[in-house]
Design a protein around this motif. Structure first.
Motif, PDB file in Angstrom:
ATOM      1  N   ASN A  48       0.841  -1.206   0.000  1.00 50.77           N
ATOM      2  CA  ASN A  48       0.000   0.000   0.000  1.00 50.77           C
ATOM      3  C   ASN A  48       0.868   1.245   0.000  1.00 50.77           C
ATOM      4  N   LYS A 106       2.134   1.724  -3.364  1.00 42.06           N
ATOM      5  CA  LYS A 106       1.055   2.046  -4.298  1.00 42.06           C
ATOM      6  C   LYS A 106       0.561   3.483  -4.154  1.00 42.06           C
ATOM      7  N   TYR A 107       0.442   3.931  -2.895  1.00 42.93           N
ATOM      8  CA  TYR A 107      -0.202   5.231  -2.695  1.00 42.93           C
ATOM      9  C   TYR A 107       0.780   6.385  -2.508  1.00 42.93           C
ATOM     10  N   ASP A 166       4.901   5.731   5.968  1.00 42.94           N
ATOM     11  CA  ASP A 166       5.279   6.315   4.678  1.00 42.94           C
ATOM     12  C   ASP A 166       5.150   7.830   4.705  1.00 42.94           C
ATOM     13  N   ILE A 218      -4.142  10.045   4.906  1.00 49.42           N
ATOM     14  CA  ILE A 218      -5.543   9.615   4.833  1.00 49.42           C
ATOM     15  C   ILE A 218      -6.364  10.506   5.764  1.00 49.42           C
ATOM     16  N   LEU A 268     -11.074   2.285   6.898  1.00 52.27           N
ATOM     17  CA  LEU A 268     -10.014   1.637   6.131  1.00 52.27           C
ATOM     18  C   LEU A 268     -10.033   0.123   6.193  1.00 52.27           C
ATOM     19  N   TYR A 274     -13.513  -1.114   1.115  1.00 53.11           N
ATOM     20  CA  TYR A 274     -13.409   0.336   1.245  1.00 53.11           C
ATOM     21  C   TYR A 274     -12.147   0.856   0.565  1.00 53.11           C
ATOM     22  N   ARG A 275     -12.314   1.872  -0.268  1.00 53.01           N
ATOM     23  CA  ARG A 275     -11.174   2.564  -0.851  1.00 53.01           C
ATOM     24  C   ARG A 275     -11.453   4.053  -0.764  1.00 53.01           C
ATOM     25  N   LEU A 276     -10.403   4.842  -0.623  1.00 49.71           N
ATOM     26  CA  LEU A 276     -10.604   6.287  -0.619  1.00 49.71           C
ATOM     27  C   LEU A 276     -11.172   6.703  -1.968  1.00 49.71           C
ATOM     28  N   THR A 328      -8.672   7.297  -4.746  1.00 49.01           N
ATOM     29  CA  THR A 328      -7.886   6.171  -5.256  1.00 49.01           C
ATOM     30  C   THR A 328      -8.678   5.331  -6.223  1.00 49.01           C
ATOM     31  N   GLY A 385      -6.818  -1.797  -7.372  1.00 43.41           N
ATOM     32  CA  GLY A 385      -6.977  -2.388  -6.055  1.00 43.41           C
ATOM     33  C   GLY A 385      -8.366  -2.938  -5.861  1.00 43.41           C
ATOM     34  N   THR A 386      -8.548  -3.676  -4.761  1.00 43.27           N
ATOM     35  CA  THR A 386      -9.847  -4.286  -4.492  1.00 43.27           C
ATOM     36  C   THR A 386     -10.482  -3.749  -3.217  1.00 43.27           C
ATOM     37  N   GLY A 387      -9.678  -3.083  -2.376  1.00 43.35           N
ATOM     38  CA  GLY A 387     -10.204  -2.627  -1.088  1.00 43.35           C
ATOM     39  C   GLY A 387     -10.340  -3.754  -0.082  1.00 43.35           C
ATOM     40  N   GLY A 410      -7.433  -5.594   0.921  1.00 46.41           N
ATOM     41  CA  GLY A 410      -6.128  -5.846   1.555  1.00 46.41           C
ATOM     42  C   GLY A 410      -6.121  -5.591   3.055  1.00 46.41           C
ATOM     43  N   LEU A 411      -6.636  -4.451   3.474  1.00 48.24           N
ATOM     44  CA  LEU A 411      -6.576  -4.109   4.896  1.00 48.24           C
ATOM     45  C   LEU A 411      -7.577  -4.925   5.708  1.00 48.24           C
ATOM     46  N   THR A 428       1.490   8.358   6.419  1.00 49.75           N
ATOM     47  CA  THR A 428       0.640   7.403   7.112  1.00 49.75           C
ATOM     48  C   THR A 428       1.510   6.376   7.810  1.00 49.75           C
TER      49      THR A 428
HETATM   50  N1  ADP Z   1      -0.273   3.989   2.901  1.00 46.93           N
HETATM   51  C1  ADP Z   1      -1.402   4.523   2.427  1.00 46.93           C
HETATM   52  N2  ADP Z   1      -1.485   5.833   2.083  1.00 46.93           N
HETATM   53  C2  ADP Z   1      -2.632   6.372   1.623  1.00 46.93           C
HETATM   54  N3  ADP Z   1      -3.795   5.681   1.471  1.00 46.93           N
HETATM   55  C3  ADP Z   1      -3.798   4.368   1.795  1.00 46.93           C
HETATM   56  C4  ADP Z   1      -2.618   3.725   2.292  1.00 46.93           C
HETATM   57  N4  ADP Z   1      -2.922   2.437   2.553  1.00 46.93           N
HETATM   58  C5  ADP Z   1      -4.222   2.284   2.223  1.00 46.93           C
HETATM   59  N5  ADP Z   1      -4.759   3.439   1.768  1.00 46.93           N
HETATM   60  C6  ADP Z   1      -6.165   3.655   1.362  1.00 46.93           C
HETATM   61  O1  ADP Z   1      -6.936   2.604   1.938  1.00 46.93           O
HETATM   62  C7  ADP Z   1      -7.673   1.917   0.943  1.00 46.93           C
HETATM   63  C8  ADP Z   1      -7.842   0.459   1.325  1.00 46.93           C
HETATM   64  O2  ADP Z   1      -6.623  -0.235   1.267  1.00 46.93           O
HETATM   65  P1  ADP Z   1      -6.639  -1.785   0.946  1.00 46.93           P
HETATM   66  O3  ADP Z   1      -7.635  -2.440   1.849  1.00 46.93           O
HETATM   67  O4  ADP Z   1      -5.244  -2.293   0.984  1.00 46.93           O
HETATM   68  O5  ADP Z   1      -7.235  -1.892  -0.522  1.00 46.93           O
HETATM   69  P2  ADP Z   1      -6.603  -1.556  -1.945  1.00 46.93           P
HETATM   70  O6  ADP Z   1      -5.145  -1.292  -1.773  1.00 46.93           O
HETATM   71  O7  ADP Z   1      -6.880  -2.778  -2.750  1.00 46.93           O
HETATM   72  O8  ADP Z   1      -7.361  -0.378  -2.439  1.00 46.93           O
HETATM   73  C9  ADP Z   1      -6.894   2.153  -0.329  1.00 46.93           C
HETATM   74  O9  ADP Z   1      -7.714   2.074  -1.457  1.00 46.93           O
HETATM   75  C10 ADP Z   1      -6.355   3.559  -0.133  1.00 46.93           C
HETATM   76  O10 ADP Z   1      -7.370   4.493  -0.496  1.00 46.93           O
END
Ligand code: ADP
Ligand code: MG
Length: 407
Positions: free
Chosen positions: A301, A304-305, A329, A334, A342, A347-349, A352, A358-360, A362-363, A387
């Motif tokens: 993440n 990616k972000y 990072d 966020i 999260l 859930y995704r922002l 993003t 992404g699938t939302g 991971g977390l 974050t």
């Molecule tokens: N390190 C980060 N910095 C900023 N936003 C983040 C970070 N990690 C996660 N996010 C936000 O949280 C959301 C959910 O993360 P995650 O469950 O891993 O799903 P995905 O990565 O598949 O979108 C992401 O879509 C992103 O919007």
């Protein structure tokens, strides 16, 4: 019983009937728990109240909701089955009144220490469905330093009877939501696959457009496929069938592996990866593959972000009887309103959604894994600054009495 006492008893029981009507009309678990707590506080005149639920599969007791003490920090704290009042209540399926927790060896001090609340007295009653305890309803510190009465016990038991059934229903409903969520989330990629597949067949489409549509189809299909595997993983974790493995794991090597795996992606984006796990960090007992996945999700993440020039750092240290792991990072951050969502699946922002694949999930998966190891996970983030995800994992305890005993 005096006339007054009788009147007040009747009034309380009437109030419980009223409350049970309203709690039975909601299936939203957080909202429901909050309603129950508000009712418990109102009926017993106490400073704080908590609901602790037992995980259906793992049997772990966990704070699900609190009012009066700092609820954010208390949420999802794990309470030991042996060595806590809640654990005693669940095991004996009986209420307990403790007028002074300092004199009670069952009292689990760690929660107070963690949130800076001082528990003096506790009334705890089981939340039971068909005679089986699913959790505990606790009220703490009667206002004005008064003692809990028989009437308090009776009232809270009556409330707990109503509450337990409502909680059970909401939990079952929430679980069935898993499938509904997946179907809902699959619609977007499927719609675009169908749409572009139709366009590709038209005669008036340029060769360039045709290629670009094919790429979109490929990308969305890949997303569906990832969603399916992530989702299976999550369903397996939620069913509690996922944790046969308890091996010795070195976080140092797991962190190094995660970094090595993500290095190419990070370099392509000019993001620095830093590993600062101390060499002498003690090993843990756990599932190495799943813990690897946790670190890859969090560092992934970060990569990616973040934007070119940013840094992602992974580190760990011992804190008390736990290891604290952090993945930090210097990325976009966020906003607070999003932080609480999260760890929810899918859930995704909002921003993003379009920019990053992404699938939302991971977390949501990460949190399940951490909790199945008896740990917790949370996030601290500042928009524009970065974050940090924190997680704890319990250190392996040597057999025998507490650490204060001599070797
Ligand atoms: N390190 C980060 N910095 C900023 N936003 C983040 C970070 N990690 C996660 N996010 C936000 O949280 C959301 C959910 O993360 P995650 O469950 O891993 O799903 P995905 O990565 O598949 O979108 C992401 O879509 C992103 O919007
Ligand atoms: Mg992710």
């Amino acid at each position: 019983m005096s006339q007054d006492a009788l009147q007040s008893r009747i009034a309380r029981l009437e109030r419980i009937i009223e409350i049970s009507r309203s709690i039975n009309s909601t299936l939203n678990l957080p909202r429901l728990l909050h309603q129950i707590l508000a009712a418990a506080q109102e009926l017993t005149h106490t400073e704080a109240c908590s609901i602790i639920l037992r995980d259906r599969k793992s049997g772990v007791l966990r704070f699900e909701a609190t009012i009066g003490a700092r609820s954010q920090e208390v949420r999802s704290l794990v309470v030991p089955l042996d060595g806590s009042i809640a654990g005693w209540v669940v095991q004996n399926n009986r209420p307990v009144v403790v007028h002074n927790v300092r004199n009670d060896p069952r009292f689990y001090r760690k929660v107070d220490q963690e949130v800076g609340f001082e528990t003096r007295s506790i009334l705890a009653v089981p939340l039971s469905v068909r005679g089986k305890p699913i959790g505990v309803l606790e009220v703490l510190n009667k206002e004005g330093g008064e003692r809990f009465t028989e009437e308090d016990v009776e009232t809270l038991m009556a409330l707990a009877d109503q509450a337990a059934v409502a909680i059970e229903n909401a939990v079952l409903f929430q679980q069935s939501d898993l499938v509904a969520d997946l179907v809902h989330e699959m619609r977007t990629p499927l719609t675009s696959i169908i749409g572009y597949a139709r366009m590709i067949q038209r005669d008036d489409v340029s060769e360039d457009d045709r290629k670009s549509f094919a790429r979109t189809i490929e990308r969305e299909a890949a997303r569906l496929s990832r969603m399916a595997s992530d989702f299976l993983e999550l369903a397996r974790l939620e069913s509690g069938r996922a944790f046969p493995v308890r091996e010795e794991v070195s976080l140092k090597s797991l962190a190094a592996e995660a970094i090595a795996l993500l290095r190419p992606q990070a370099e392509a984006k000019q993001i620095a990866l830093i590993e600062e796990v101390p060499d002498d960090l003690p090993t843990l007992l756990g599932d190495p593959q799943r813990l690897h996945q946790v670190l890859v999700n969090l560092v992934g993440n970060g990569v990616k972000y973040c934007r070119p020039g940013d840094r992602v750092t992974i580190g760990a240290r011992v804190e008390g009887d736990e290891v604290l792991v952090y993945v930090s990072d210097t990325g976009p951050g966020i906003p607070p309103s999003a932080q609480e969502h999260l760890f929810e699946r899918f859930y995704r922002l909002p921003r993003t959604e379009e920019d990053v694949e992404g699938t939302g999930l991971g977390l949501a998966i990460t949190r399940r894994i951490v909790e199945a190891h008896g740990g917790r996970i949370w996030v601290k983030s500042d928009v524009g600054k970065g974050t940090t995800f924190y997680l704890t994992l319990p250190l392996r305890r040597e057999a025998g009495p507490s650490s204060s005993s001599r070797r």
